[in-house]
Design a protein around this motif. Structure first.
Motif, mmCIF file in Angstrom:
data_model
loop_
_atom_site.group_PDB
_atom_site.id
_atom_site.type_symbol
_atom_site.label_atom_id
_atom_site.label_comp_id
_atom_site.label_asym_id
_atom_site.label_seq_id
_atom_site.Cartn_x
_atom_site.Cartn_y
_atom_site.Cartn_z
ATOM 1 N N TYR A 32 45.406 39.567 37.444
ATOM 2 C CA TYR A 32 45.444 38.326 38.223
ATOM 3 C C TYR A 32 44.026 37.860 38.574
ATOM 4 N N THR A 33 43.073 38.141 37.723
ATOM 5 C CA THR A 33 41.696 37.728 37.974
ATOM 6 C C THR A 33 41.638 36.233 38.279
ATOM 7 N N GLY A 62 40.936 41.594 38.270
ATOM 8 C CA GLY A 62 41.742 42.549 37.519
ATOM 9 C C GLY A 62 43.154 42.644 38.064
ATOM 10 N N SER A 63 43.616 43.876 38.248
ATOM 11 C CA SER A 63 45.001 44.106 38.669
ATOM 12 C C SER A 63 45.102 44.675 40.073
ATOM 13 N N SER A 90 47.834 31.022 42.368
ATOM 14 C CA SER A 90 47.086 30.800 41.140
ATOM 15 C C SER A 90 45.839 29.957 41.428
ATOM 16 N N PRO A 91 44.836 30.018 40.544
ATOM 17 C CA PRO A 91 43.591 29.272 40.776
ATOM 18 C C PRO A 91 43.804 27.769 40.976
ATOM 19 N N ASP A 92 44.818 27.184 40.340
ATOM 20 C CA ASP A 92 45.091 25.756 40.506
ATOM 21 C C ASP A 92 46.107 25.482 41.622
ATOM 22 N N ALA A 93 46.540 26.542 42.314
ATOM 23 C CA ALA A 93 47.513 26.468 43.419
ATOM 24 C C ALA A 93 48.870 25.936 42.965
ATOM 25 N N GLU A 94 49.138 25.951 41.677
ATOM 26 C CA GLU A 94 50.426 25.496 41.158
ATOM 27 C C GLU A 94 51.493 26.583 41.257
#
Length: 118
Positions: A32-33, A62-63, A90-94
């Motif tokens: 989940y980097t 990493g994990s 997630s990085p995009d907050a989606e």
């Protein structure tokens, strides 16, 4: 990823604590980097996010991620049981995944001033 309900061990407010969170699926690590892990703690689960007693954000590499609680995080909180959850964003907050929920009890300490005498 399945949600785990875990009641954390009681903790003395104002003390340090850290714990490692590992992300696994089918007993294999999941990367989940770049995702953000959010720890939110409230007096009651129906309180608004603005009324959160403690919130920590950690960028995952990493994990796994390590949640660090420092004295300033809990020193002025009530001694009681709190509700908490851990969410992966997630990085995009989606995408948001709640990975853990539970209760956490803060206990009072006897010593309040930790300044050392020379």
């Amino acid at each position: 990823m399945a949600v785990s309900e875990v009641n954390l061990e009681p903790h003395i407010r104002g003390n340090n604590m850290s714990f490692l969170i590992e992300f696994r699926k089918n007993d294999l690590p999941v990367d989940y980097t770049g995702w953000t892990l959010i720890f939110s703690m409230k007096y009651h689960p129906l309180q608004s996010d603005e009324e959160v007693a403690l919130r920590k954000e950690i960028t995952v590499t990493g994990s796994e991620a390590t949640l660090e609680i420092v004295p300033e995080d809990t020193r002025n909180l009530a001694t009681q049981k709190f509700y908490y959850d851990l969410q992966l964003v997630s990085p995009d907050a989606e995408e948001v995944q709640t990975v853990m929920t539970g209760r956490w009890q803060l206990l009072a300490s006897v010593t309040h001033n930790v300044e050392l005498s020379s």
